[in-house]
Motif scaffolding. Sequence first.
Motif, PDB file in Angstrom:
ATOM      1  N   PHE A 199      -1.345 -29.073  -8.936  1.00  0.00           N
ATOM      2  CA  PHE A 199      -2.280 -29.729  -8.010  1.00  0.00           C
ATOM      3  C   PHE A 199      -3.557 -28.913  -8.009  1.00  0.00           C
ATOM      4  O   PHE A 199      -3.456 -27.716  -7.748  1.00  0.00           O
ATOM      5  CB  PHE A 199      -1.817 -29.942  -6.682  1.00  0.00           C
ATOM      6  CG  PHE A 199      -0.992 -31.448  -6.621  1.00  0.00           C
ATOM      7  CD1 PHE A 199      -1.454 -32.583  -6.184  1.00  0.00           C
ATOM      8  CD2 PHE A 199       0.408 -31.131  -7.134  1.00  0.00           C
ATOM      9  CE1 PHE A 199      -0.517 -33.774  -6.221  1.00  0.00           C
ATOM     10  CE2 PHE A 199       1.421 -32.296  -6.732  1.00  0.00           C
ATOM     11  CZ  PHE A 199       0.736 -33.649  -6.567  1.00  0.00           C
ATOM     12  N   ALA A 200      -4.835 -29.695  -7.952  1.00  0.00           N
ATOM     13  CA  ALA A 200      -5.952 -29.091  -7.425  1.00  0.00           C
ATOM     14  C   ALA A 200      -6.604 -29.999  -6.376  1.00  0.00           C
ATOM     15  O   ALA A 200      -6.706 -31.018  -6.585  1.00  0.00           O
ATOM     16  CB  ALA A 200      -6.951 -28.941  -8.716  1.00  0.00           C
ATOM     17  N   VAL A 212      -2.782 -33.155 -11.436  1.00  0.00           N
ATOM     18  CA  VAL A 212      -3.289 -34.174 -10.308  1.00  0.00           C
ATOM     19  C   VAL A 212      -4.764 -33.650  -9.678  1.00  0.00           C
ATOM     20  O   VAL A 212      -4.449 -32.134  -9.261  1.00  0.00           O
ATOM     21  CB  VAL A 212      -2.362 -34.289  -9.033  1.00  0.00           C
ATOM     22  CG1 VAL A 212      -3.238 -35.484  -8.188  1.00  0.00           C
ATOM     23  CG2 VAL A 212      -1.174 -35.155  -9.741  1.00  0.00           C
ATOM     24  N   ILE A 213      -5.777 -34.082  -9.920  1.00  0.00           N
ATOM     25  CA  ILE A 213      -6.805 -33.478  -9.114  1.00  0.00           C
ATOM     26  C   ILE A 213      -7.389 -34.348  -7.856  1.00  0.00           C
ATOM     27  O   ILE A 213      -7.731 -35.643  -8.246  1.00  0.00           O
ATOM     28  CB  ILE A 213      -8.131 -33.397 -10.349  1.00  0.00           C
ATOM     29  CG1 ILE A 213      -7.553 -32.169 -11.439  1.00  0.00           C
ATOM     30  CG2 ILE A 213      -9.442 -32.687  -9.829  1.00  0.00           C
ATOM     31  CD1 ILE A 213      -7.681 -32.905 -12.848  1.00  0.00           C
ATOM     32  N   ASN A 214      -7.157 -33.920  -7.031  1.00  0.00           N
ATOM     33  CA  ASN A 214      -7.608 -34.685  -5.634  1.00  0.00           C
ATOM     34  C   ASN A 214      -8.982 -34.474  -5.329  1.00  0.00           C
ATOM     35  O   ASN A 214      -8.997 -33.146  -4.690  1.00  0.00           O
ATOM     36  CB  ASN A 214      -6.546 -34.193  -4.621  1.00  0.00           C
ATOM     37  CG  ASN A 214      -6.477 -35.159  -3.381  1.00  0.00           C
ATOM     38  OD1 ASN A 214      -7.339 -36.336  -3.281  1.00  0.00           O
ATOM     39  ND2 ASN A 214      -5.958 -34.950  -2.415  1.00  0.00           N
ATOM     40  N   ASP A 273       1.757 -23.582 -10.354  1.00  0.00           N
ATOM     41  CA  ASP A 273       0.257 -23.436 -10.092  1.00  0.00           C
ATOM     42  C   ASP A 273      -0.531 -23.979 -11.149  1.00  0.00           C
ATOM     43  O   ASP A 273      -0.471 -24.171 -12.075  1.00  0.00           O
ATOM     44  CB  ASP A 273       0.178 -21.795 -10.166  1.00  0.00           C
ATOM     45  CG  ASP A 273      -1.070 -21.090  -9.486  1.00  0.00           C
ATOM     46  OD1 ASP A 273      -1.186 -21.014  -8.241  1.00  0.00           O
ATOM     47  OD2 ASP A 273      -2.221 -21.186 -10.293  1.00  0.00           O
ATOM     48  N   PHE A 274      -2.040 -24.179 -10.537  1.00  0.00           N
ATOM     49  CA  PHE A 274      -2.880 -25.045 -11.452  1.00  0.00           C
ATOM     50  C   PHE A 274      -3.097 -24.204 -12.482  1.00  0.00           C
ATOM     51  O   PHE A 274      -3.631 -24.819 -13.686  1.00  0.00           O
ATOM     52  CB  PHE A 274      -4.103 -25.355 -10.644  1.00  0.00           C
ATOM     53  CG  PHE A 274      -4.885 -26.589 -11.237  1.00  0.00           C
ATOM     54  CD1 PHE A 274      -4.260 -27.886 -10.982  1.00  0.00           C
ATOM     55  CD2 PHE A 274      -6.035 -26.344 -11.989  1.00  0.00           C
ATOM     56  CE1 PHE A 274      -5.014 -29.197 -11.524  1.00  0.00           C
ATOM     57  CE2 PHE A 274      -6.414 -27.494 -12.743  1.00  0.00           C
ATOM     58  CZ  PHE A 274      -5.817 -28.955 -12.382  1.00  0.00           C
ATOM     59  N   ASN A 275      -3.078 -22.957 -12.677  1.00  0.00           N
ATOM     60  CA  ASN A 275      -3.169 -22.196 -13.829  1.00  0.00           C
ATOM     61  C   ASN A 275      -2.206 -22.048 -14.798  1.00  0.00           C
ATOM     62  O   ASN A 275      -2.492 -21.452 -16.040  1.00  0.00           O
ATOM     63  CB  ASN A 275      -3.693 -20.832 -13.423  1.00  0.00           C
ATOM     64  CG  ASN A 275      -4.987 -20.458 -12.669  1.00  0.00           C
ATOM     65  OD1 ASN A 275      -5.964 -21.247 -12.862  1.00  0.00           O
ATOM     66  ND2 ASN A 275      -4.775 -19.916 -11.656  1.00  0.00           N
TER      67      ASN A 275
END
Length: 435
Positions: free
Chosen positions: A5-6, A42-44, A33-35
């Motif tokens: 998630f970001a 998922v980009i909120n 982690d997003f990395n």
Amino acid sequence: MKVAFATLGCRVNQYESEAMAEKFIREGYKVVDFNEVADVYVINTCTVTNMGDKKSRQIIGRARRLNETAVIAVVGCYSQVAPKEVSTIEGVDVVLGTRNKGEIVYWVNRAKEERKQIVKVNEVMKNHSFEELNIEEYQDKTRAFLKIQDGCNRFCSYCLIPYARGGVCSKEPKKVLEEINKLSSHGFKEIILSGIHTASYGVDLEGNVTLVDILESIEEIPGIERVRIGSIDPTFFTEDVIDRMSRLKKLCHHFHLSLQSGCDETLKRMNRRYTIEQYESIVNALRETFKDVSITTDIIVGFPGETEKEFESTYEFLNRIKLSKMHVFKFSPRKGTKAAEMKDQVDGNIKEERSNKVIELNRMNEKAFIKKFLDEEVKVLYEQETYEGSNEYEGYTENYIKVISLYKNNGIIGNIVKTKIVSCEEEFALGQIIQ
Ligand code: SF4
């Protein structure tokens, strides 16, 4: 299967990302982690400023580079107000609006199976039902955010939120209390009630229920020792509301009252619904009622048409009322708002100068506020070790002063501990645990 998630933007978005993560976990996913390389990203998104859009695009690009075959889902305010624009960004597989977050796993799976892009953005201006997006298992075990309200009916001239999230809709009081009971049984001691325009809680419900009713009911819930209200509209505080609140034992004496400008003319152009005189009398009433109260705020500098004289009025006002913390924003026009179309946009260098001036004032005010508590005994809810092995633990007082104290082990995490303030730094205090 892994999901990452970001999350951009406000506390409400953070809450909703946690709730979405839980839905994935229940389906057997692991949150990474997003990395890291994941199967689903998922980009909120946020759309409060154009910066939000730009940042959203960069993050989408990063996810695509990490895993070319991953499913990329873009959700939230940016996709709600500009679904077409988002769907044309290379690599986006799923586009969901602000009221479709609860269906995320379903649509991600559909996109995976059907190998085609899915755009599902419901009309928010007509939909007035609260989307139940609950969190059952929190990662953080000290403070829990609880979203009790969504949407806003105010239409400030610089803000797109009413278009992105629609009108006010509130979580049923029964459900709010059920969730708080559940959080209490999980060991949480502090609840933060949040929303997009929390002061409007209940206006859409039957029975004239208000935020104060909820606060009064929480007094009866065992285990919960503190209740904090997220950012709140200053006009919420009538005499009656302050009087009822003064009898609450669990309410934290920390109120974030967004001021935005200390000049009536600017406030009018912003379509804010109070004058500085009203704001000041609310601040005074709160200070009289709650002796240790911390009042924090947001300020926008460089709003269209803000002359030197208008800025000076703001500065003088802020210097007079001395709030304990100010978050300063340089105005950034948001396409689709009235403010973006206004003439007399302020030059970037002037915005920078004004912002620096208010930030400097904030430094002094913040330190002066913390200093008032030097040598005092306060109660701190310790949340974490400052860094591993440091034996230093940090947490917050009821009135939101960050305190760092030495302790022999991590047994104090998650507990409210009596602490003496022994030194004051710019943004935090050093404490000594009282055994
Ligand atoms: S009160 Fe104004 S700034 Fe806050 S969400 Fe509503 S429209 Fe936006």
